[in-house]
Design an enzyme around this catalytic site. Structure first.
Site, PDB file in Angstrom:
ATOM      1  N   LYS A   1       0.856  -1.188   0.000  1.00 52.95           N
ATOM      2  CA  LYS A   1       0.000   0.000   0.000  1.00 52.95           C
ATOM      3  C   LYS A   1       0.894   1.240   0.000  1.00 52.95           C
ATOM      4  O   LYS A   1       1.791   1.378   0.841  1.00 52.95           O
ATOM      5  CB  LYS A   1      -0.871  -0.031   1.263  1.00 52.95           C
ATOM      6  CG  LYS A   1      -2.220   0.625   1.105  1.00 52.95           C
ATOM      7  CD  LYS A   1      -3.102   0.311   2.312  1.00 52.95           C
ATOM      8  CE  LYS A   1      -4.398   1.059   2.259  1.00 52.95           C
ATOM      9  NZ  LYS A   1      -5.162   0.902   3.505  1.00 52.95           N
TER      10      LYS A   1
HETATM   11  O1  G3P Z   1      -7.711   1.749   5.339  1.00 52.33           O
HETATM   12  C1  G3P Z   1      -8.042   2.954   4.772  1.00 52.33           C
HETATM   13  C2  G3P Z   1      -9.400   3.512   5.136  1.00 52.33           C
HETATM   14  O2  G3P Z   1     -10.376   2.539   4.986  1.00 52.33           O
HETATM   15  C3  G3P Z   1      -9.451   4.250   6.427  1.00 52.33           C
HETATM   16  O3  G3P Z   1     -10.747   4.448   6.900  1.00 52.33           O
HETATM   17  O4  G3P Z   1     -12.329   5.028   8.697  1.00 52.33           O
HETATM   18  O5  G3P Z   1      -9.914   5.658   8.942  1.00 52.33           O
HETATM   19  O6  G3P Z   1     -11.372   6.850   7.316  1.00 52.33           O
HETATM   20  P1  G3P Z   1     -11.103   5.547   8.030  1.00 52.33           P
END
Ligand code: G3P
Length: 216
Positions: A87
Site C-alpha cells: 500500500k
Molecule cells: O484503510 C483505509 C481507510 O479505509 C481508512 O478508513 O475510517 O480511517 O477513514 P477511516
C-alpha cells in the site's frame, strides 16, 4: 463486488472470514498501531498471521515517503507472503514507487485517494488497486460516492485495469451504494459488514416462524 475487511484485529478478521464472504484484508498504520503492533519484526509477523488466516489479498502499507525507502520497504513487505499487496500513498514518490513495483511484479494498492486526478495517475502507474476514501470525503463536506461514480466511468472509458477499492466505509449504506456504482471491492469495518444483515422485519418474521414452529 469483493469484500475486504479494513482492520488489523485478528478476532474481527477471523469472524468475517468465518462468514465465508471475505476476499481480503486492508490495514494501515493507524489500524496496526491500534492493535499494539510495534517494530519491524512484529509487524511482519502480524501480516504473515493475517495472510495465513485469509485466502485473499492483504494490503500492507509502507511507512516511508521517499522513493528509495518505499521501494526497499515494499520489497520486504512483498517477501512476507505472495498475497501481500504493498500500500503506497498517492504522492509524487509514491507514484514513482508504484511504477517501479509494477515493472518488478509487485502488486500495489494506492491509498489516500481523494480525487479523480489522483486515481488516474495511480492507474497510469499500474496500481493493482486504488483506495478512494469515501467516509473521509463525506466527513469534509465532499461526496465520496460521487468520486466512486467518476472513477468507475473514467476507468471503463479508458479501459484501466486498476481495481476500485472503496475505502473509509462508515455504514452499510456506503457498501450498498458502492456496489450499485460498480466499485470492484469494498473494504469495510466488521460492523458495517454485519450491519448489512439487519432488518427489523427479518427479526419480527423469524420470531413468528420460531413461535409457530412450536405448533408443528
Ligand atoms: O484503510 C483505509 C481507510 O479505509 C481508512 O478508513 O475510517 O480511517 O477513514 P477511516
Amino acid at each position: 463486488m469483493k469484500f475486504f475487511i479494513d482492520t488489523g484485529n485478528l478476532a474481527q478478521i477471523k469472524e468475517a472470514n468465518d462468514l465465508g464472504i471475505l476476499d481480503g484484508v486492508t490495514t494501515n498504520p493507524s489500524l496496526m498501531a491500534k492493535e499494539g503492533i510495534k517494530g519491524e519484526e512484529a509487524i511482519a509477523q502480524h501480516y504473515k498471521t493475517i495472510c495465513e488466516l485469509v485466502d485473499g489479498d492483504v494490503s500492507a502499507e509502507v511507512l516511508s515517503t521517499d522513493f528509495e525507502t518505499m521501494v526497499e520497504e515494499g520489497k520486504k513487505l512483498a517477501a512476507i507472503h505472495p498475497n501481500i499487496v504493498v500500500k503506497v500513498p498517492v504522492i509524487k514518490d509514491g507514484i514513482k514507487a508504484i511504477k517501479w513495483f509494477t515493472d518488478n511484479g509487485i502488486r500495489t494498492n494506492c491509498t489516500l485517494v481523494f480525487s479523480a486526478g489522483q486515481g488516474i495517475l495511480a492507474a497510469k502507474a499500474g496500481a493493482s488497486y486504488i483506495s478512494p476514501f469515501l467516509g473521509r470525503l463525506d466527513d469534509s463536506g465532499w461526496d465520496g460516492l460521487e468520486l466512486i461514480a467518476q472513477l468507475r466511468h473514467i476507468f471503463d472509458v479508458q479501459d484501466y485495469k486498476t481495481e476500485i477499492l472503496a475505502a473509509s466505509i462508515r455504514s452499510p449504506l456506503h457498501i450498498i451504494k458502492a456496489a450499485e456504482l460498480g466499485a470492484d471491492i469494498c473494504t469495510c469495518p466488521l460492523d458495517s459488514i454485519v450491519g448489512l444483515l439487519k432488518h427489523p422485519l427479518t427479526d419480527i418474521g423469524l420470531a413468528k416462524f420460531l413461535e409457530d414452529a412450536k405448533k408443528m
